[in-house]
Design a protein around this motif. Sequence first.
Motif, mmCIF file in Angstrom:
data_model
loop_
_atom_site.group_PDB
_atom_site.id
_atom_site.type_symbol
_atom_site.label_atom_id
_atom_site.label_comp_id
_atom_site.label_asym_id
_atom_site.label_seq_id
_atom_site.Cartn_x
_atom_site.Cartn_y
_atom_site.Cartn_z
ATOM 1 N N LEU A 246 1.549 -1.464 0.070
ATOM 2 C CA LEU A 246 -0.001 0.134 -0.118
ATOM 3 C C LEU A 246 0.813 1.476 0.068
ATOM 4 C CD1 LEU A 246 -2.816 -0.875 2.540
ATOM 5 C CD2 LEU A 246 -2.898 -1.000 -0.217
ATOM 6 N N GLN A 247 0.214 2.612 -0.595
ATOM 7 C CA GLN A 247 0.687 4.161 -0.620
ATOM 8 C C GLN A 247 -0.577 4.322 0.487
ATOM 9 O OE1 GLN A 247 3.295 4.386 -1.197
ATOM 10 N NE2 GLN A 247 3.815 2.184 -2.089
ATOM 11 N N GLY A 248 0.344 5.773 0.858
ATOM 12 C CA GLY A 248 -0.795 6.664 1.330
ATOM 13 C C GLY A 248 -1.145 6.284 2.426
ATOM 14 N N ALA A 249 -1.852 6.377 3.172
ATOM 15 C CA ALA A 249 -2.741 6.381 4.008
ATOM 16 C C ALA A 249 -1.974 4.968 4.924
ATOM 17 C CB ALA A 249 -3.571 7.059 4.223
ATOM 18 N N GLY A 250 -2.357 3.209 3.868
ATOM 19 C CA GLY A 250 -2.239 3.150 4.327
ATOM 20 C C GLY A 250 -0.625 1.799 4.449
ATOM 21 N N TYR A 251 -0.046 2.590 3.942
ATOM 22 C CA TYR A 251 1.272 2.991 3.999
ATOM 23 C C TYR A 251 2.170 2.129 5.589
ATOM 24 C CZ TYR A 251 6.073 1.611 4.050
ATOM 25 O OH TYR A 251 8.015 1.792 2.998
ATOM 26 N N GLN A 252 1.755 3.123 6.260
ATOM 27 C CA GLN A 252 2.916 2.679 7.421
ATOM 28 C C GLN A 252 2.126 1.811 8.876
ATOM 29 O OE1 GLN A 252 2.395 6.369 9.475
ATOM 30 N NE2 GLN A 252 0.486 6.947 9.173
ATOM 31 N N ALA A 253 0.621 1.620 8.285
ATOM 32 C CA ALA A 253 0.150 0.534 8.934
ATOM 33 C C ALA A 253 0.488 -0.978 8.699
ATOM 34 C CB ALA A 253 -1.592 0.706 9.094
ATOM 35 N N GLN A 254 0.475 -1.326 6.969
ATOM 36 C CA GLN A 254 0.594 -2.713 6.578
ATOM 37 C C GLN A 254 2.506 -2.991 6.900
ATOM 38 O OE1 GLN A 254 1.486 -2.972 2.347
ATOM 39 N NE2 GLN A 254 -0.042 -4.371 2.339
ATOM 40 N N GLN A 255 3.250 -1.685 7.056
ATOM 41 C CA GLN A 255 4.972 -1.867 7.606
ATOM 42 C C GLN A 255 4.737 -2.236 8.900
ATOM 43 O OE1 GLN A 255 7.140 -2.294 5.200
ATOM 44 N NE2 GLN A 255 5.350 -1.984 4.027
ATOM 45 N N ALA A 256 3.754 -1.887 9.447
ATOM 46 C CA ALA A 256 3.710 -2.400 11.008
ATOM 47 C C ALA A 256 3.306 -3.832 11.281
ATOM 48 C CB ALA A 256 2.750 -1.401 11.607
ATOM 49 N N HIS A 257 2.778 -3.982 10.369
ATOM 50 C CA HIS A 257 1.841 -5.657 10.072
ATOM 51 C C HIS A 257 2.860 -6.501 10.289
ATOM 52 C CE1 HIS A 257 -2.114 -3.685 9.617
ATOM 53 N NE2 HIS A 257 -2.296 -3.921 10.684
ATOM 54 N N ILE A 258 3.513 -6.346 8.961
ATOM 55 C CA ILE A 258 5.235 -6.765 8.620
ATOM 56 C C ILE A 258 5.779 -7.288 9.387
ATOM 57 C CG2 ILE A 258 6.902 -7.044 7.223
ATOM 58 C CD1 ILE A 258 4.880 -5.400 5.435
ATOM 59 N N ALA A 259 6.094 -5.963 10.343
ATOM 60 C CA ALA A 259 7.452 -6.376 11.365
ATOM 61 C C ALA A 259 6.762 -6.805 12.416
ATOM 62 C CB ALA A 259 7.428 -4.344 12.318
ATOM 63 N N ILE A 260 5.601 -6.962 12.946
ATOM 64 C CA ILE A 260 4.596 -7.790 13.911
ATOM 65 C C ILE A 260 4.858 -9.128 13.412
ATOM 66 C CG2 ILE A 260 2.596 -8.249 14.728
ATOM 67 C CD1 ILE A 260 1.599 -5.457 15.206
ATOM 68 N N ALA A 261 4.652 -8.902 12.221
ATOM 69 C CA ALA A 261 4.542 -10.427 11.882
ATOM 70 C C ALA A 261 6.005 -10.727 11.545
ATOM 71 C CB ALA A 261 3.800 -10.412 10.421
ATOM 72 N N ARG A 262 6.627 -11.121 11.264
ATOM 73 C CA ARG A 262 8.338 -10.796 11.391
ATOM 74 C C ARG A 262 8.846 -11.709 12.622
ATOM 75 N NH1 ARG A 262 12.663 -8.292 10.140
ATOM 76 N NH2 ARG A 262 13.677 -10.267 9.351
ATOM 77 N N GLY A 263 8.280 -10.910 13.607
ATOM 78 C CA GLY A 263 8.654 -11.173 15.338
ATOM 79 C C GLY A 263 8.491 -12.799 15.908
ATOM 80 N N GLU A 264 6.986 -13.621 15.039
ATOM 81 C CA GLU A 264 6.811 -14.537 15.939
ATOM 82 C C GLU A 264 6.823 -14.148 17.707
ATOM 83 O OE1 GLU A 264 8.912 -16.254 13.779
ATOM 84 O OE2 GLU A 264 7.923 -16.733 12.048
ATOM 85 N N LEU A 265 7.315 -15.699 17.914
ATOM 86 C CA LEU A 265 6.934 -15.643 19.262
ATOM 87 C C LEU A 265 8.548 -15.302 20.209
ATOM 88 C CD1 LEU A 265 5.541 -17.548 21.923
ATOM 89 C CD2 LEU A 265 7.101 -19.497 20.880
#
Length: 396
Positions: A246-265
């Motif tokens: 995503l770009q614009g208003a949805g970009y930062q939220a999507q990147q945050a979701h990716i960060a959380i997913a990478r962290g796993e347990l």
Amino acid sequence: MIYTSPHSNLSNILGTSPEDIDTRTQGSDRYLLMAIVALMMFGVLAVYSSIAYFAESKSTTAFSLVTEHLFKLGVSFIVMLIASKINYHTLAKFSRLGMVVSWVLLIAVLLFGVEQFGAKRWLNIGGFTFQPSTLATVALLVHICVLLSEKQDYIKDFGKSFLPIMFWIGVTCALIGVQDFSSAGLLFGICMIVMFIGRVNVMHLSTLVIMGVLGAVVLLGLSENRQNRIDEYVRQIKDIESAEILQGAGYQAQQAHIAIARGELLGVGIGKSTQRDFLPAPYNDFIFAIIAEEYGLLGAMSLILLFTLILFRGIAIIAKRAEDTLGSLLAVGCTLTLVLYGYVNAGVASGLLPVTGLPMPFVSYGGTNMLFAGLMVGILLNISKHYQGRREIYYG
């Protein structure tokens, strides 16, 4: 002026009765203080990990910015200690003055404010930049608690009690909302809870809630940026499996979701975040995502548990045992402000809430919000020193 012992809805909710009252003093709540120190330690590590890319763009070093963050934490801690030594009844004397000053500063932001990250929320005086909305938040909470405690004998009266309180809340939230819709909405909600505990008529509260919703709709309509954030939030819920970047208003939220997913347990390890290079504000608005990435689900849950501990100590212990109505209401207001800011920050990073721009107290990089968070904790610590106290408190 006489403040009587607690007869608020909090007494019914938590089981405190006037017969339980007894004059006692003790030291400050050590568990609350330990939780705050733990949050500060979490914040230092997270800021150091997340601020490297930002430091490069500002032609400085991560070490210098972390040193600045440590200095601000130190100032906040000193403010906390000073406030914990000042009787909260003394601070209450200056609540009206605090409201007037905060209104002047909020109006000054509208006229002369500094714009950062697309928002005009800061005021620069003599080279010192700060957010007046944080002062207004604390000032309003203290003043509303003072008014509620003063008007307990006729708290159900619409003209003598509800209208004056509504005036202070309405004007303050409107001034903040023009600049910072998220902060205004959260503050309004906290005021509603405090007023309910303060025994305000439920029908009167319902009227104020309707007015608040109408005001929120107007403020949303006046800002294209706010509308875009809501639209992107709804879009991500409907299209949650989309692989599109995503770009614009949805970009930062999507990147945050990716960060959380990478962290796993267990996380990728301290200082090994990659999403800090993509998130626009990893050291502030989305610091929870960096913590989840580096420390995993266990680290993120530990942070949430610290805020939950603060919630429990602030309401179930400090507010319940407060020596009078003012202390109970102040404890509830300060606790909810600290904890809900933390929960909302985590909720935004996790995709549970739209992007708001609210910092996580004592964890996010910042100045003004940390200073007044320290003030609120100091008030809580002072209230915790005097519990189940005198039936009558005189001042003024």
